[in-house]
Design a protein around this motif. Sequence first.
Motif, PDB file in Angstrom:
ATOM      1  N   VAL A   1       0.728  -1.231   0.109  1.00 39.15           N
ATOM      2  CA  VAL A   1      -0.054  -0.005  -0.078  1.00 39.15           C
ATOM      3  C   VAL A   1       0.942   1.243  -0.008  1.00 39.15           C
ATOM      4  O   VAL A   1       1.698   1.218   0.963  1.00 39.15           O
ATOM      5  CB  VAL A   1      -0.810  -0.069   1.144  1.00 39.15           C
ATOM      6  N   GLY A   2       0.818   2.119  -1.057  1.00 42.78           N
ATOM      7  CA  GLY A   2       1.750   3.445  -1.118  1.00 42.78           C
ATOM      8  C   GLY A   2       0.824   4.410  -1.126  1.00 42.78           C
ATOM      9  O   GLY A   2       0.009   4.607  -2.161  1.00 42.78           O
ATOM     10  N   GLU A   3       1.083   5.377  -0.650  1.00 46.11           N
ATOM     11  CA  GLU A   3       0.493   6.793  -0.663  1.00 46.11           C
ATOM     12  C   GLU A   3       1.429   7.943  -1.231  1.00 46.11           C
ATOM     13  O   GLU A   3       2.484   7.881  -0.822  1.00 46.11           O
ATOM     14  CB  GLU A   3       0.085   7.162   0.474  1.00 46.11           C
ATOM     15  N   SER A   4       1.060   8.392  -2.347  1.00 48.83           N
ATOM     16  CA  SER A   4       1.761   9.725  -3.021  1.00 48.83           C
ATOM     17  C   SER A   4       3.346   9.072  -3.288  1.00 48.83           C
ATOM     18  O   SER A   4       3.233   8.098  -4.346  1.00 48.83           O
ATOM     19  CB  SER A   4       2.022  10.947  -1.898  1.00 48.83           C
TER      20      SER A   4
ATOM     21  N   GLY B   1      -0.454  -7.948  -4.302  1.00 48.45           N
ATOM     22  CA  GLY B   1      -1.567  -7.192  -4.836  1.00 48.45           C
ATOM     23  C   GLY B   1      -1.049  -5.718  -4.028  1.00 48.45           C
ATOM     24  O   GLY B   1      -0.207  -5.763  -3.310  1.00 48.45           O
ATOM     25  N   VAL B   2      -1.592  -4.603  -4.744  1.00 52.85           N
ATOM     26  CA  VAL B   2      -1.009  -3.211  -4.463  1.00 52.85           C
ATOM     27  C   VAL B   2      -2.229  -2.264  -4.542  1.00 52.85           C
ATOM     28  O   VAL B   2      -3.074  -2.385  -5.285  1.00 52.85           O
ATOM     29  CB  VAL B   2      -0.033  -2.825  -5.465  1.00 52.85           C
ATOM     30  N   ALA B   3      -2.020  -1.359  -3.557  1.00 53.75           N
ATOM     31  CA  ALA B   3      -3.222  -0.450  -3.495  1.00 53.75           C
ATOM     32  C   ALA B   3      -2.427   0.896  -3.518  1.00 53.75           C
ATOM     33  O   ALA B   3      -1.412   1.294  -2.715  1.00 53.75           O
ATOM     34  CB  ALA B   3      -3.934  -0.457  -2.195  1.00 53.75           C
ATOM     35  N   PHE B   4      -2.802   2.158  -4.508  1.00 53.27           N
ATOM     36  CA  PHE B   4      -2.203   3.184  -4.601  1.00 53.27           C
ATOM     37  C   PHE B   4      -3.289   4.198  -4.113  1.00 53.27           C
ATOM     38  O   PHE B   4      -4.460   4.295  -4.422  1.00 53.27           O
ATOM     39  CB  PHE B   4      -1.929   3.515  -5.933  1.00 53.27           C
ATOM     40  N   ILE B   5      -2.649   5.078  -3.240  1.00 48.84           N
ATOM     41  CA  ILE B   5      -3.558   6.005  -2.592  1.00 48.84           C
ATOM     42  C   ILE B   5      -3.139   7.345  -2.846  1.00 48.84           C
ATOM     43  O   ILE B   5      -1.624   7.918  -2.764  1.00 48.84           O
ATOM     44  CB  ILE B   5      -3.586   6.211  -1.079  1.00 48.84           C
ATOM     45  N   CYS B   6      -3.705   8.354  -3.824  1.00 53.28           N
ATOM     46  CA  CYS B   6      -3.005   9.537  -4.314  1.00 53.28           C
ATOM     47  C   CYS B   6      -1.818   9.339  -4.989  1.00 53.28           C
ATOM     48  O   CYS B   6      -1.028  10.147  -4.342  1.00 53.28           O
ATOM     49  CB  CYS B   6      -3.368  10.582  -3.468  1.00 53.28           C
ATOM     50  N   PRO B   7      -1.498   8.350  -5.830  1.00 51.02           N
ATOM     51  CA  PRO B   7      -0.070   8.078  -6.145  1.00 51.02           C
ATOM     52  C   PRO B   7       0.594   9.151  -6.945  1.00 51.02           C
ATOM     53  O   PRO B   7       0.001   9.718  -7.909  1.00 51.02           O
ATOM     54  CB  PRO B   7      -0.334   6.643  -7.095  1.00 51.02           C
ATOM     55  N   MET B   8       1.886   9.426  -6.643  1.00 46.44           N
ATOM     56  CA  MET B   8       2.555  10.262  -7.600  1.00 46.44           C
ATOM     57  C   MET B   8       3.147   9.348  -8.932  1.00 46.44           C
ATOM     58  O   MET B   8       3.594   8.398  -8.721  1.00 46.44           O
ATOM     59  CB  MET B   8       3.959  10.622  -6.952  1.00 46.44           C
ATOM     60  N   ILE B   9       2.572   9.871  -9.703  1.00 40.51           N
ATOM     61  CA  ILE B   9       2.732   9.114 -11.131  1.00 40.51           C
ATOM     62  C   ILE B   9       3.895   9.856 -11.976  1.00 40.51           C
ATOM     63  O   ILE B   9       4.877   9.038 -12.309  1.00 40.51           O
ATOM     64  CB  ILE B   9       1.646   9.268 -11.948  1.00 40.51           C
ATOM     65  N   ILE B  10       3.945  11.070 -12.055  1.00 39.28           N
ATOM     66  CA  ILE B  10       5.004  11.869 -12.678  1.00 39.28           C
ATOM     67  C   ILE B  10       6.046  12.532 -11.583  1.00 39.28           C
ATOM     68  O   ILE B  10       5.355  13.501 -10.735  1.00 39.28           O
ATOM     69  CB  ILE B  10       4.538  12.848 -13.729  1.00 39.28           C
ATOM     70  N   PRO B  11       7.322  12.285 -11.347  1.00 39.17           N
ATOM     71  CA  PRO B  11       8.105  12.916 -10.649  1.00 39.17           C
ATOM     72  C   PRO B  11       8.093  14.669 -10.838  1.00 39.17           C
ATOM     73  O   PRO B  11       7.804  15.012  -9.743  1.00 39.17           O
ATOM     74  CB  PRO B  11       9.365  12.357 -10.519  1.00 39.17           C
ATOM     75  N   GLU B  12       8.187  14.901 -11.979  1.00 42.11           N
ATOM     76  CA  GLU B  12       8.463  16.456 -12.417  1.00 42.11           C
ATOM     77  C   GLU B  12       7.123  17.166 -12.125  1.00 42.11           C
ATOM     78  O   GLU B  12       6.281  16.925 -12.836  1.00 42.11           O
ATOM     79  CB  GLU B  12       8.854  16.836 -13.714  1.00 42.11           C
ATOM     80  N   MET B  13       6.983  18.101 -11.232  1.00 34.80           N
ATOM     81  CA  MET B  13       5.834  18.673 -11.064  1.00 34.80           C
ATOM     82  C   MET B  13       5.406  19.412 -12.547  1.00 34.80           C
ATOM     83  O   MET B  13       4.162  19.462 -12.496  1.00 34.80           O
ATOM     84  CB  MET B  13       6.256  19.739  -9.997  1.00 34.80           C
TER      85      MET B  13
END
Length: 271
Positions: free
Chosen positions: A94-97, A116-128
Motif C-alpha cells: 500500500v503506497g501513498e503519494s 497485490g497493490v493499493a495506490f492512494i493518491c499516487p505520484m505518477i510523474i516525478p516532475e511537478m
Amino acid sequence: MPKLSINDLEINFEIIGEGKPVVMIHGFTPDSRLMKGCMEPIFTKREKYKRIYLDLPGMGQTAGSKSVNSTDDMLDVVINFIDTLIPGQSFLLVGESYGGYLSRGIIAKRKDKVEGVAFICPMIIPEMEKRSLPEHVVIIEDEEFINKLSEDERNDFRSNNVVLDKNTWFRYKNEVVSGCSIADQEFLSKIKKRYGFKFDVDSLSFESPSIFLLGLQDSVVGYKDAFNLLSNFPRATFAILDKAGHNLQIEQEVLFNNLINEWLDRLLEIK
C-alpha cells in the motif's frame, strides 16, 4: 518502535498483527502515522494480516543518510528492508503519494513477491511541471470551526485540503502535519534533486488485483496521469473520488474504507 539496520541506516518501523505481510509506504515528508491513521481501521474487522509500517529515511524517526541521495537509493533501502524483515515471503503493498511511486519501483524489482497493490493518491510523474493538475479548490468549509484556528493553521489547512471541517483538521494535524513537522528538510532537498527513477519503472505489467484511489481535486499529483498506467495494471480498479484532494483517505473516509476492503476481498478470491 523497533529499528532495523540497513547499511548505515536505522529504519524505524512497527508491526501490528500476524499473517500476510502488508507493507505500508507513506508519502514524501510525512511519516508512518499517515498510513496507520487510514489503514488500521480497515483491519479492525480483518484477521491474519501483518501490517508493516516504516518511516522512510529523513522522515519520522528514521534519520537521513549520506548514502541515500536519490529516489533510486530510497528504493534500494525499502527493498533491503523488506528482504531483511520478511525474507522470501510474498506480501501486499500500500503506497501513498511518493510511496505509490516507490511501490511501482518495488513491483519492477520484486514483482514475483508482490501479491497485490493499493495506490492512494499516487505520484505518477516525478516532475511537478509535467503533471496534469487541477487548480486547488475548497469544496466544503466550516467557517465557524476554521475561525478558531490560528492564521498559520488556517493557511496550511486551506492550502492542502478541499474539505475544511473539524474531523479533517484533527486527522490532518495528527496524521500528516505531525510527520511533516519533524522531517529532515535538508536531507529531503537532495532527494528532490534526483526525484525520478533512473530506470523505466513501468516496463512490466502487473496482473494481480490492484486499486488506484485518485482525488478529483488533487492539485498535488492530480488524477489524469494515472490513466497512462491502465494497460500496465489489467486487474486494477481506478476510482476518481469527488470531494477529495491529496488527503483523499481523510476527506472521503467511508468510500476509502469500502474500496480498500473491496480490493482485499478480490485478493482473497484468487487464493
